[in-house]
Enzyme design. Structure first.
Site, mmCIF file in Angstrom:
data_model
loop_
_atom_site.group_PDB
_atom_site.id
_atom_site.type_symbol
_atom_site.label_atom_id
_atom_site.label_comp_id
_atom_site.label_asym_id
_atom_site.label_seq_id
_atom_site.Cartn_x
_atom_site.Cartn_y
_atom_site.Cartn_z
ATOM 1 N N GLU A 293 0.855 -1.189 0.000
ATOM 2 C CA GLU A 293 0.000 0.000 0.000
ATOM 3 C C GLU A 293 0.886 1.233 0.000
ATOM 4 O O GLU A 293 1.689 1.434 0.918
ATOM 5 C CB GLU A 293 -0.930 0.026 1.199
ATOM 6 C CG GLU A 293 -1.849 1.248 1.187
ATOM 7 C CD GLU A 293 -2.871 1.276 2.309
ATOM 8 O OE1 GLU A 293 -3.544 2.317 2.446
ATOM 9 O OE2 GLU A 293 -2.987 0.282 3.045
ATOM 10 N N GLU B 31 4.858 4.684 3.952
ATOM 11 C CA GLU B 31 4.455 6.039 4.314
ATOM 12 C C GLU B 31 5.691 6.799 4.775
ATOM 13 O O GLU B 31 6.669 6.203 5.235
ATOM 14 C CB GLU B 31 3.398 5.979 5.434
ATOM 15 C CG GLU B 31 2.890 7.310 5.959
ATOM 16 C CD GLU B 31 2.313 8.197 4.875
ATOM 17 O OE1 GLU B 31 2.918 9.257 4.623
ATOM 18 O OE2 GLU B 31 1.276 7.833 4.285
ATOM 19 N N ASP C 132 -1.276 12.278 -2.977
ATOM 20 C CA ASP C 132 -1.195 13.743 -3.033
ATOM 21 C C ASP C 132 -1.385 14.192 -4.477
ATOM 22 O O ASP C 132 -0.628 13.788 -5.362
ATOM 23 C CB ASP C 132 0.170 14.193 -2.512
ATOM 24 C CG ASP C 132 0.242 15.692 -2.273
ATOM 25 O OD1 ASP C 132 -0.481 16.454 -2.956
ATOM 26 O OD2 ASP C 132 1.021 16.117 -1.397
#
Length: 262
Positions: free
Chosen positions: A78, A103, A153
């Site tokens: 992910e 992340e 984003d």
């Protein structure tokens, strides 16, 4: 430096590096709550991995997923897991798959660490760093059962579009890392980014690693929980666009076809 081959294409050995580098990449810092700090100190060494940073860094060693998770299972990456709400919920609903959440925002990863711990999840691991590095250096070709890119984003200003994660190079890189039949699942609530993604998917080179629309039951979970972020988008009238594509199985060669018919 010119890396083009004589036929005008780039050499195969260089294709995995033909993704757009986000030159402004850096770890996003934030303040951890005392509980998050405790989780980070006690659980991150087991559940997480930090990528090297800096201009002189060496390539990352390959990800040994079976060793990290302690089993062999379908592997899903992910990209941009945020606070991990979707990551944890989908991992709990899909215990037979292993998930690596990537992340850069430490408080988001710290929150996910807490969610994983409280739910007793054993099928989630995390990497803090650049997703393009994860895909190009940690993951080998034909490895992944799925790649999820939820609400990346959008970098809405035209001059910043080169910073968007999804580019033609990264789509090809993802396709290369997926197993045949592996799924790319994208979601965005930004209308311009949705058009951008649709154009990228429509203009892939069929002679290179690529993905096609999924037309059969997905081998991985597609149901996402509605997060606060997505709920806010819906309240503001922003439509969520989803793209579910799959890496096609290679077509049999003429020799294989003749052998099958024999």
């Amino acid at each position: 430096m010119n890396t083009d081959a004589a036929d005008g294409s780039a050499p195969d050995t260089d294709r995995s590096r033909l993704y757009p580098r986000v030159t402004s990449f850096r770890f996003r810092r934030g303040t951890l709550t005392p509980g998050q700090q405790r989780n980070w100190e006690t659980l991150w060494p087991r559940l997480g991995r930090d990528l090297r940073t800096g201009p002189d860094r060496a390539d990352e060693p390959p990800l040994e997923a079976a060793e990290w998770f302690g089993r062999q299972a379908p592997l899903i990456v992910e990209v941009g897991s945020g606070t991990g709400i979707s990551t944890a919920a989908m991992a709990e609903a899909e215990p037979d798959a292993d998930v690596v959440a990537v992340e850069v925002y430490q408080p988001g990863l710290a929150q996910l660490v807490g969610l994983v711990d409280r739910a007793g999840l054993t099928n989630v691991r995390m990497v803090r760093g650049d997703a393009t590095v994860v895909l190009s250096e940690l993951i080998g070709p034909d490895t992944l059962a799925g790649v999820r890119v939820f609400f990346p984003d959008p970098w809405p200003k035209s001059r910043h579009h080169k910073r968007r994660f999804l580019q033609s190079g990264t789509i090809e890189l993802i396709a290369d890392r997926l197993k045949p039949g592996g799924v790319l699942h994208i979601a965005t609530d930004h209308a311009d980014y949705a058009l951008w993604i649709a154009e990228l998917l429509a203009t892939q080179r069929p002679d290179r690693p690529h993905v096609v629309p999924l037309t059969f039951d997905s081998p991985i979970l597609l149901d996402r929980p509605t997060t606060k972020f997505e709920g806010r988008a819906q309240e503001e009238g922003r439509e969520v666009n989803e793209f579910v594509y799959v890496k096609p199985h290679p077509k049999p060669t003429r020799t294989e076809t003749r052998e099958d018919d024999a």
